[in-house]
Design a protein around this motif. Structure first.
Motif, PDB file in Angstrom:
ATOM      1  N   VAL A  95       0.838  -1.204   0.000  1.00  9.83           N
ATOM      2  CA  VAL A  95       0.000   0.000   0.000  1.00  9.83           C
ATOM      3  C   VAL A  95       0.869   1.249   0.000  1.00  9.83           C
ATOM      4  N   SER A  96       1.939   1.235   0.800  1.00 15.11           N
ATOM      5  CA  SER A  96       2.793   2.425   0.886  1.00 15.11           C
ATOM      6  C   SER A  96       3.524   2.724  -0.411  1.00 15.11           C
ATOM      7  N   ILE A  97       3.684   1.701  -1.272  1.00 16.96           N
ATOM      8  CA  ILE A  97       4.461   1.887  -2.495  1.00 16.96           C
ATOM      9  C   ILE A  97       3.589   2.254  -3.691  1.00 16.96           C
ATOM     10  N   LEU A  98       2.277   2.322  -3.511  1.00 20.82           N
ATOM     11  CA  LEU A  98       1.382   2.629  -4.630  1.00 20.82           C
ATOM     12  C   LEU A  98       1.720   3.947  -5.331  1.00 20.82           C
ATOM     13  N   PRO A  99       2.004   5.037  -4.611  1.00 19.61           N
ATOM     14  CA  PRO A  99       2.374   6.268  -5.329  1.00 19.61           C
ATOM     15  C   PRO A  99       3.599   6.093  -6.216  1.00 19.61           C
ATOM     16  N   TYR A 100       4.583   5.318  -5.740  1.00 20.04           N
ATOM     17  CA  TYR A 100       5.771   5.065  -6.563  1.00 20.04           C
ATOM     18  C   TYR A 100       5.421   4.275  -7.810  1.00 20.04           C
ATOM     19  N   ALA A 101       4.555   3.274  -7.675  1.00 21.74           N
ATOM     20  CA  ALA A 101       4.177   2.464  -8.835  1.00 21.74           C
ATOM     21  C   ALA A 101       3.537   3.332  -9.912  1.00 21.74           C
ATOM     22  N   VAL A 102       2.690   4.253  -9.484  1.00 23.53           N
ATOM     23  CA  VAL A 102       2.017   5.127 -10.451  1.00 23.53           C
ATOM     24  C   VAL A 102       3.012   6.099 -11.087  1.00 23.53           C
ATOM     25  N   LEU A 103       3.812   6.771 -10.254  1.00 26.29           N
ATOM     26  CA  LEU A 103       4.728   7.777 -10.768  1.00 26.29           C
ATOM     27  C   LEU A 103       5.817   7.165 -11.644  1.00 26.29           C
ATOM     28  N   SER A 104       6.375   6.015 -11.229  1.00 22.34           N
ATOM     29  CA  SER A 104       7.431   5.391 -12.021  1.00 22.34           C
ATOM     30  C   SER A 104       6.897   4.908 -13.362  1.00 22.34           C
ATOM     31  N   THR A 105       5.651   4.409 -13.375  1.00 19.98           N
ATOM     32  CA  THR A 105       5.049   3.978 -14.639  1.00 19.98           C
ATOM     33  C   THR A 105       4.874   5.155 -15.587  1.00 19.98           C
ATOM     34  N   LEU A 106       4.418   6.288 -15.053  1.00 17.03           N
ATOM     35  CA  LEU A 106       4.254   7.475 -15.885  1.00 17.03           C
ATOM     36  C   LEU A 106       5.591   7.970 -16.415  1.00 17.03           C
ATOM     37  N   LEU A 107       6.618   7.940 -15.569  1.00 12.88           N
ATOM     38  CA  LEU A 107       7.942   8.389 -16.008  1.00 12.88           C
ATOM     39  C   LEU A 107       8.523   7.453 -17.057  1.00 12.88           C
ATOM     40  N   ASP A 108       8.360   6.151 -16.854  1.00  9.79           N
ATOM     41  CA  ASP A 108       8.850   5.181 -17.837  1.00  9.79           C
ATOM     42  C   ASP A 108       8.127   5.342 -19.166  1.00  9.79           C
ATOM     43  N   ALA A 109       6.815   5.585 -19.096  1.00 10.04           N
ATOM     44  CA  ALA A 109       6.051   5.785 -20.331  1.00 10.04           C
ATOM     45  C   ALA A 109       6.511   7.049 -21.041  1.00 10.04           C
ATOM     46  N   GLY A 110       6.800   8.091 -20.255  1.00 11.24           N
ATOM     47  CA  GLY A 110       7.243   9.342 -20.857  1.00 11.24           C
ATOM     48  C   GLY A 110       8.595   9.226 -21.521  1.00 11.24           C
ATOM     49  N   HIS A 111       9.431   8.305 -21.013  1.00  9.32           N
ATOM     50  CA  HIS A 111      10.762   8.112 -21.595  1.00  9.32           C
ATOM     51  C   HIS A 111      10.813   6.904 -22.525  1.00  9.32           C
ATOM     52  N   ASP A 112       9.618   6.321 -22.808  1.00 11.98           N
ATOM     53  CA  ASP A 112       9.555   5.137 -23.670  1.00 11.98           C
ATOM     54  C   ASP A 112      10.453   4.030 -23.162  1.00 11.98           C
ATOM     55  N   GLY A 113      10.493   3.883 -21.805  1.00  8.31           N
ATOM     56  CA  GLY A 113      11.354   2.854 -21.220  1.00  8.31           C
ATOM     57  C   GLY A 113      10.539   1.674 -20.769  1.00  8.31           C
ATOM     58  N   ALA A 114      11.161   0.514 -20.761  1.00  8.04           N
ATOM     59  CA  ALA A 114      10.503  -0.695 -20.270  1.00  8.04           C
ATOM     60  C   ALA A 114      10.573  -0.720 -18.758  1.00  8.04           C
ATOM     61  N   THR A 115       9.483  -1.081 -18.149  1.00 13.35           N
ATOM     62  CA  THR A 115       9.413  -1.142 -16.702  1.00 13.35           C
ATOM     63  C   THR A 115       9.792  -2.518 -16.209  1.00 13.35           C
ATOM     64  N   ASN A 116      10.779  -2.536 -15.351  1.00 10.17           N
ATOM     65  CA  ASN A 116      11.175  -3.806 -14.738  1.00 10.17           C
ATOM     66  C   ASN A 116      10.556  -3.879 -13.365  1.00 10.17           C
ATOM     67  N   SER A 117       9.302  -4.226 -13.297  1.00 13.17           N
ATOM     68  CA  SER A 117       8.563  -4.161 -12.050  1.00 13.17           C
ATOM     69  C   SER A 117       8.981  -5.222 -11.077  1.00 13.17           C
ATOM     70  N   GLY A 118       9.472  -6.311 -11.563  1.00 10.70           N
ATOM     71  CA  GLY A 118       9.793  -7.378 -10.637  1.00 10.70           C
ATOM     72  C   GLY A 118      11.093  -7.168  -9.919  1.00 10.70           C
ATOM     73  N   GLY A 119      11.997  -6.410 -10.540  1.00  9.19           N
ATOM     74  CA  GLY A 119      13.266  -6.150  -9.905  1.00  9.19           C
ATOM     75  C   GLY A 119      14.176  -7.358  -9.845  1.00  9.19           C
ATOM     76  N   ASP A 120      13.844  -8.452 -10.518  1.00  8.27           N
ATOM     77  CA  ASP A 120      14.657  -9.656 -10.418  1.00  8.27           C
ATOM     78  C   ASP A 120      15.428  -9.954 -11.694  1.00  8.27           C
ATOM     79  N   ASP A 121      14.951  -9.474 -12.838  1.00  8.78           N
ATOM     80  CA  ASP A 121      15.576  -9.835 -14.105  1.00  8.78           C
ATOM     81  C   ASP A 121      15.330  -8.729 -15.104  1.00  8.78           C
TER      82      ASP A 121
END
Length: 322
Positions: A95-121
């Motif tokens: 729950v505490s990380i929800l703002p980061y998930a939204v903001l990072s997705t928007l930033l990645d979309a703005g930079h046409d970058g792939a989101t590595n949400s899992g952080g493992d690979d």
């Protein structure tokens, strides 16, 4: 059934369903790597890769079980301390990380970058990253709605009371430690370099995560201090409980996750891992955050509440958390 309760039950089932793709993906990674059908994550050997993903499989299973416990009848009969601890850590993680998930997705979309949400690979297919992101966001949103409804059913006095004069739970040192940790993280988030060993390693996502951690640390600290001073109305009491709950959970879970990683990097010095912050300072801050999170939780659940109307807060479940 009240509308809020219906919403909470739907959210609990939705959270369990949302976490299912993450669980299946992680199982496929473990099985595939053992059979030689799937690649091993960069920087890992087979044993380390299997261990890491087995741990996350267990965490996903606990998350699904927790989501179901919040809506099924057996969840009301489960030990109160166990449900509360799992809910606290789950909310702290997701729950505490929800703002980061939204903001990072928007930033990645703005930079046409792939989101590595899992952080493992870093080489995972895009569809896997999207499903993992969906699982995290869906689970976080589900807990944010299902958890308050469950708590209101099981411990209604917590929503109609404030800390009483006989509270044994006020822990000012925990709120103070959390405030210090939050201020240091806020300083790093705005670009401060004192205590940062490798400034060039910092990126936008790192700034966002650090800033969000600082926000929850400071908000949780302030909430616990106000509650300890017993200056709350019914409405503000609910808000302060939520902020204290999420702030303490965020401190405990995220620093509890990062502390062993920081210690491993400091002791093993892997060639392919470099953390921006000074490792000794980062380790001390994470340890302080874990201790502060536990102390703040003690302040929240160890209180002896009394109702605002002056009636007795006694209930069948009143002593389960104390």
């Amino acid at each position: 059934m009240e509308r809020w309760d219906r919403v909470g039950r739907c959210a609990g089932y939705g959270a369990a369903l949302a976490m299912a793709p993450y669980l299946l993906i992680k199982v496929s990674w473990v099985v595939g790597s053992l059979l030689g059908l799937a690649p091993i994550g960069e920087g890992f050997n087979l044993a380390g890769w299997v261990l890491l993903n087995t741990v996350t499989i267990g965490m996903a299973g606990i998350g699904i079980t927790l989501a179901l416990a919040l809506v099924r009848p057996w969840g009301m009969r489960a030990p109160g301390w166990l449900v509360a601890f799992c809910a606290w850590t789950g909310a702290g993680f997701l729950v505490s990380i929800l703002p980061y998930a939204v903001l990072s997705t928007l930033l990645d979309a703005g930079h046409d970058g792939a989101t590595n949400s899992g952080g493992d690979d870093s080489a995972m297919p895009g569809w896997e990253g999207a499903l993992i992101q969906f699982s995290f966001i869906g689970m976080g949103l589900g807990l944010a709605l299902a958890l308050p409804a469950y708590l209101r059913r099981r411990w209604p006095e917590a929503f109609t009371a404030r800390v009483g004069d006989d509270s044994r739970a006020a822990v000012p040192w925990a709120a103070a430690v959390a405030a210090v940790v939050g201020l240091v993280w806020a300083y790093w988030a705005v670009g401060g370099t004192l205590g940062v060993a490798h400034p060039a390693q910092r990126d936008t996502n790192g700034y966002l995560l650090t800033g969000l951690g600082a926000l929850w640390a400071l908000a949780g600290s302030a909430a616990v201090r106000v509650l300890a001073r017993q200056r709350t109305t019914r409405g503000s009491h609910r808000l302060l409980l939520a902020l204290g709950w999420l702030g303490s959970g965020s401190l405990f879970t995220w620093s509890g996750w990062r502390l062993p990683i920081t210690l491993f990097v400091a002791l093993a010095h892997p060639d392919d891992v470099t953390q921006p912050e000074n490792l000794a300072i980062a380790a001390v801050l994470h340890l302080a955050a874990v201790v502060a999170g536990v102390g703040m939780l003690r302040s929240l659940v160890g209180s002896r509440p009394r109702t605002l109307a002056g009636t007795s807060p006694t209930s069948p479940h009143a002593s389960e958390l104390g």
